[in-house]
Design a protein around this motif. Structure first.
Motif, PDB file in Angstrom:
ATOM      1  N   THR A  60       0.852  -1.208   0.000  1.00 29.24           N
ATOM      2  CA  THR A  60       0.000   0.000   0.000  1.00 29.24           C
ATOM      3  C   THR A  60       0.881   1.250   0.000  1.00 29.24           C
ATOM      4  O   THR A  60       0.648   2.195  -0.762  1.00 29.24           O
ATOM      5  CB  THR A  60      -0.944   0.025   1.223  1.00 29.24           C
ATOM      6  OG1 THR A  60      -1.498  -1.271   1.401  1.00 29.24           O
ATOM      7  CG2 THR A  60      -2.047   1.037   1.046  1.00 29.24           C
ATOM      8  N   ASN A  61       1.902   1.213   0.855  1.00 31.32           N
ATOM      9  CA  ASN A  61       2.819   2.356   0.898  1.00 31.32           C
ATOM     10  C   ASN A  61       3.520   2.552  -0.439  1.00 31.32           C
ATOM     11  O   ASN A  61       3.679   3.687  -0.908  1.00 31.32           O
ATOM     12  CB  ASN A  61       3.877   2.151   1.983  1.00 31.32           C
ATOM     13  CG  ASN A  61       3.303   2.282   3.372  1.00 31.32           C
ATOM     14  OD1 ASN A  61       2.136   1.981   3.582  1.00 31.32           O
ATOM     15  ND2 ASN A  61       4.106   2.725   4.311  1.00 31.32           N
ATOM     16  N   LEU A  62       3.925   1.433  -1.036  1.00 35.37           N
ATOM     17  CA  LEU A  62       4.664   1.515  -2.299  1.00 35.37           C
ATOM     18  C   LEU A  62       3.802   2.167  -3.392  1.00 35.37           C
ATOM     19  O   LEU A  62       4.308   2.955  -4.200  1.00 35.37           O
ATOM     20  CB  LEU A  62       5.097   0.115  -2.727  1.00 35.37           C
ATOM     21  CG  LEU A  62       6.414   0.062  -3.480  1.00 35.37           C
ATOM     22  CD1 LEU A  62       7.568   0.534  -2.613  1.00 35.37           C
ATOM     23  CD2 LEU A  62       6.690  -1.353  -3.969  1.00 35.37           C
ATOM     24  N   ALA A  63       2.512   1.841  -3.392  1.00 38.89           N
ATOM     25  CA  ALA A  63       1.617   2.439  -4.393  1.00 38.89           C
ATOM     26  C   ALA A  63       1.546   3.955  -4.183  1.00 38.89           C
ATOM     27  O   ALA A  63       1.637   4.735  -5.143  1.00 38.89           O
ATOM     28  CB  ALA A  63       0.233   1.807  -4.279  1.00 38.89           C
ATOM     29  N   LEU A  64       1.407   4.384  -2.930  1.00 36.40           N
ATOM     30  CA  LEU A  64       1.390   5.829  -2.636  1.00 36.40           C
ATOM     31  C   LEU A  64       2.728   6.468  -3.020  1.00 36.40           C
ATOM     32  O   LEU A  64       2.772   7.554  -3.604  1.00 36.40           O
ATOM     33  CB  LEU A  64       1.111   6.054  -1.140  1.00 36.40           C
ATOM     34  CG  LEU A  64       1.379   7.463  -0.614  1.00 36.40           C
ATOM     35  CD1 LEU A  64       0.403   8.476  -1.226  1.00 36.40           C
ATOM     36  CD2 LEU A  64       1.276   7.509   0.917  1.00 36.40           C
ATOM     37  N   GLU A  65       3.815   5.762  -2.699  1.00 27.91           N
ATOM     38  CA  GLU A  65       5.139   6.312  -3.007  1.00 27.91           C
ATOM     39  C   GLU A  65       5.310   6.494  -4.524  1.00 27.91           C
ATOM     40  O   GLU A  65       5.844   7.513  -4.976  1.00 27.91           O
ATOM     41  CB  GLU A  65       6.217   5.386  -2.417  1.00 27.91           C
ATOM     42  CG  GLU A  65       6.278   5.496  -0.892  1.00 27.91           C
ATOM     43  CD  GLU A  65       6.907   4.306  -0.168  1.00 27.91           C
ATOM     44  OE1 GLU A  65       7.007   4.357   1.067  1.00 27.91           O
ATOM     45  OE2 GLU A  65       7.281   3.321  -0.828  1.00 27.91           O
ATOM     46  N   GLU A  66       4.818   5.537  -5.292  1.00 26.50           N
ATOM     47  CA  GLU A  66       4.896   5.675  -6.758  1.00 26.50           C
ATOM     48  C   GLU A  66       4.055   6.853  -7.235  1.00 26.50           C
ATOM     49  O   GLU A  66       4.438   7.593  -8.138  1.00 26.50           O
ATOM     50  CB  GLU A  66       4.385   4.397  -7.436  1.00 26.50           C
ATOM     51  CG  GLU A  66       5.422   3.307  -7.474  1.00 26.50           C
ATOM     52  CD  GLU A  66       4.901   2.049  -8.167  1.00 26.50           C
ATOM     53  OE1 GLU A  66       3.939   2.135  -8.962  1.00 26.50           O
ATOM     54  OE2 GLU A  66       5.467   0.975  -7.898  1.00 26.50           O
ATOM     55  N   GLN A  67       2.881   7.000  -6.628  1.00 29.37           N
ATOM     56  CA  GLN A  67       1.974   8.091  -7.024  1.00 29.37           C
ATOM     57  C   GLN A  67       2.628   9.453  -6.779  1.00 29.37           C
ATOM     58  O   GLN A  67       2.655  10.318  -7.665  1.00 29.37           O
ATOM     59  CB  GLN A  67       0.684   7.959  -6.206  1.00 29.37           C
ATOM     60  CG  GLN A  67      -0.425   8.929  -6.563  1.00 29.37           C
ATOM     61  CD  GLN A  67      -1.511   8.906  -5.500  1.00 29.37           C
ATOM     62  OE1 GLN A  67      -1.236   8.743  -4.316  1.00 29.37           O
ATOM     63  NE2 GLN A  67      -2.752   9.096  -5.922  1.00 29.37           N
ATOM     64  N   VAL A  68       3.208   9.624  -5.588  1.00 28.43           N
ATOM     65  CA  VAL A  68       3.805  10.934  -5.260  1.00 28.43           C
ATOM     66  C   VAL A  68       5.088  11.158  -6.067  1.00 28.43           C
ATOM     67  O   VAL A  68       5.356  12.280  -6.511  1.00 28.43           O
ATOM     68  CB  VAL A  68       4.027  11.057  -3.732  1.00 28.43           C
ATOM     69  CG1 VAL A  68       4.783  12.333  -3.389  1.00 28.43           C
ATOM     70  CG2 VAL A  68       2.678  11.040  -3.008  1.00 28.43           C
ATOM     71  N   THR A  69       5.858  10.095  -6.292  1.00 30.53           N
ATOM     72  CA  THR A  69       7.053  10.221  -7.139  1.00 30.53           C
ATOM     73  C   THR A  69       6.657  10.725  -8.529  1.00 30.53           C
ATOM     74  O   THR A  69       7.318  11.607  -9.098  1.00 30.53           O
ATOM     75  CB  THR A  69       7.770   8.853  -7.284  1.00 30.53           C
ATOM     76  OG1 THR A  69       8.122   8.394  -5.982  1.00 30.53           O
ATOM     77  CG2 THR A  69       9.025   8.968  -8.127  1.00 30.53           C
ATOM     78  N   ALA A  70       5.554  10.185  -9.063  1.00 30.70           N
ATOM     79  CA  ALA A  70       5.098  10.606 -10.393  1.00 30.70           C
ATOM     80  C   ALA A  70       4.707  12.087 -10.375  1.00 30.70           C
ATOM     81  O   ALA A  70       5.052  12.848 -11.281  1.00 30.70           O
ATOM     82  CB  ALA A  70       3.916   9.753 -10.835  1.00 30.70           C
ATOM     83  N   LEU A  71       4.021  12.510  -9.331  1.00 32.03           N
ATOM     84  CA  LEU A  71       3.581  13.911  -9.262  1.00 32.03           C
ATOM     85  C   LEU A  71       4.755  14.872  -9.104  1.00 32.03           C
ATOM     86  O   LEU A  71       4.752  15.962  -9.663  1.00 32.03           O
ATOM     87  CB  LEU A  71       2.587  14.107  -8.099  1.00 32.03           C
ATOM     88  CG  LEU A  71       1.113  14.005  -8.471  1.00 32.03           C
ATOM     89  CD1 LEU A  71       0.775  12.683  -9.121  1.00 32.03           C
ATOM     90  CD2 LEU A  71       0.225  14.246  -7.266  1.00 32.03           C
ATOM     91  N   GLU A  72       5.747  14.448  -8.311  1.00 32.49           N
ATOM     92  CA  GLU A  72       6.902  15.326  -8.064  1.00 32.49           C
ATOM     93  C   GLU A  72       7.979  15.184  -9.140  1.00 32.49           C
ATOM     94  O   GLU A  72       8.976  15.893  -9.087  1.00 32.49           O
ATOM     95  CB  GLU A  72       7.512  15.034  -6.684  1.00 32.49           C
ATOM     96  CG  GLU A  72       6.706  15.559  -5.501  1.00 32.49           C
ATOM     97  CD  GLU A  72       6.779  17.083  -5.358  1.00 32.49           C
ATOM     98  OE1 GLU A  72       7.419  17.754  -6.184  1.00 32.49           O
ATOM     99  OE2 GLU A  72       6.171  17.595  -4.400  1.00 32.49           O
TER     100      GLU A  72
END
Ligand SMILES: Cc1ncc(COP(=O)(O)O)c(C=O)c1O
Length: 392
Positions: A60-72
């Motif tokens: 779950t954390n990894l999915a969020l981390e990928e999402q924020v990495t994409a945005l930033e």
């Protein structure tokens, strides 16, 4: 892909196969069972991707981390239990193999100073302050202190100064100093510091990223050079976010661009209205042509997206009691210590975010005793103004 599309798709629908859930579930598991004993060794050695223990990685954390990495537009991210945990982890990552000295902006969130002075300094990480809106001062301070990292906020709290991240990044690069940017107030919709040359970006995810007042969390995003150090530190130190909070944050981020656009639009209208209000002495909002960083604002912030915080000074409020009375008259705007939620919120920096600073230091920073900080929500702007008007 544009940020609105990334916010809705990045990170999701990748695991587990073949039945792919449309949203990433909450993996409330401390550890994971490998297919074979040999696989454990290979996962721990990072030879293959896989999960072993949630302090290291959690789906779950990894999915969020990928999402924020994409945005930033970064290389990788780490979800942390709070913004402060993220900030501490970012600083320690930055100075792990550099001089243990933080050159910090002189306009930061109050607890960030406490982190520098009460937590990091006793551990041997020294710090000094600089006005990041004065490039000559930054250059001199870099030369004088030879810091391992420079820490600044994209839009400062609570007076909304906007430092030239791109120019500071160039100076830092020359000086061999890592640039860490707290992007909490701007969000990646307005500014993506890594694109401007910063090395590490952090967020209090408690604010705009999650956006609904139900999460305490933080995110660190890094460039390629710092990602492995960040993860290695985290695997040992364990500052990580819980999977339930990661799920809520991810859900929040999907609507971040929409919420932020609306909140910025509301904030701009409210700032213009407050400037004309007879009971308001001064308004701080970055769209002001007389803003001290107007040139940087024009260069770095997208048109009409100047953030959703409006700070203002009350006229005839020399004593805190008069500010309390104003706050107590508000009915719609929530009087609570946070920002970035869908509901508008207001706080009094003197007794909350900046209470631990000496009065002289607050004065030096320009935080007067009649200053309040409004975080504008997604409500109807007219309703927010009516509430303010009644209370003023
Ligand atoms: C700019 C900024 N950075 C960091 C933090 C700390 O975040 P948290 O409260 O999630 O630990 C805050 C909290 O208000 C903040 O406003």
């Amino acid at each position: 892909m544009k940020i609105h599309t990334k916010a809705v798709h990045a990170g999701d629908r990748k695991r587990p196969k073949p039945q792919i859930p449309v949203t990433t579930p909450i993996y409330a598991a401390a550890s994971f069972i490998p297919e074979s004993a040999e696989q454990v060794d290979r996962i721990f050695a990072h030879e293959i991707e896989g999960y072993s223990y949630s302090r290291y990685e959690n789906p779950t954390n990894l999915a969020l981390e990928e999402q924020v990495t994409a945005l930033e537009n970064g290389f990788g991210s780490l979800a942390c239990a709070s913004g402060m945990a993220a900030l501490e982890t970012a600083i320690v990552t930055a100075v792990t193999d550099r001089r243990r000295f933080v050159l910090a902006a002189d306009a930061l969130y109050g607890a960030t100073y406490r982190l520098l002075w009460n937590v990091l300094e006793p551990l041997g990480i020294e710090s000094s302050l600089v006005d990041v809106c004065d490039l000559a001062a930054v250059e001199q301070a870099l030369e004088r202190h030879k810091p391992g990292c420079l820490l600044m906020e994209t839009i400062s709290n609570p007076l909304l100064r906007v430092g030239p991240i791109d120019k500071i990044a160039a100076l830092c690069r020359e000086a061999g100093c890592v640039l860490i940017v707290d992007n909490t107030f701007a969000t990646p919709l307005l500014v993506r510091p890594i694109e401007l040359g910063a090395n590490l970006v952090m967020h209090s995810a408690t604010k705009y990223l999650a956006g609904h007042g139900d999460v305490l969390g933080g995110l660190v995003t890094t460039d390629e050079a710092h990602y492995e150090t960040l993860r290695a530190l985290s695997r040992t130190k364990g500052p990580v976010m819980g999977p339930f909070e990661a799920y809520l944050t991810m859900r929040g981020v999907k609507t971040l661009p929409l919420r932020m656009e609306r909140q910025c639009q509301n904030a701009r209208r409210i700032a213009a209205w407050l400037r004309e209000h007879p009971k308001v002495a001064r308004v701080y909002y970055p769209d002001d042509p007389a803003h001290p960083d107007a040139e940087t604002v024009r260069r770095l912030l997208p048109e009409n997206l100047y953030g959703a915080i409006v700070s203002f000074e009350l006229r005839e409020a020399a004593e805190p009691e008069q500010v309390y009375a104003f706050l107590d008259r508000l009915k719609l705007i929530v009087k609570a210590t946070s920002l970035g939620d869908v509901h508008s919120m207001i706080l009094y920096p003197r007794v909350s975010t900046h209470r631990d600073l000496a009065p002289k230091q607050r004065e030096r920073m320009g935080i007067r005793d009649n200053l309040v900080r409004l975080s504008v929500g997604i409500e109807d702007a007219g309703d927010i103004m009516a509430d303010l008007d009644r209370a003023l």
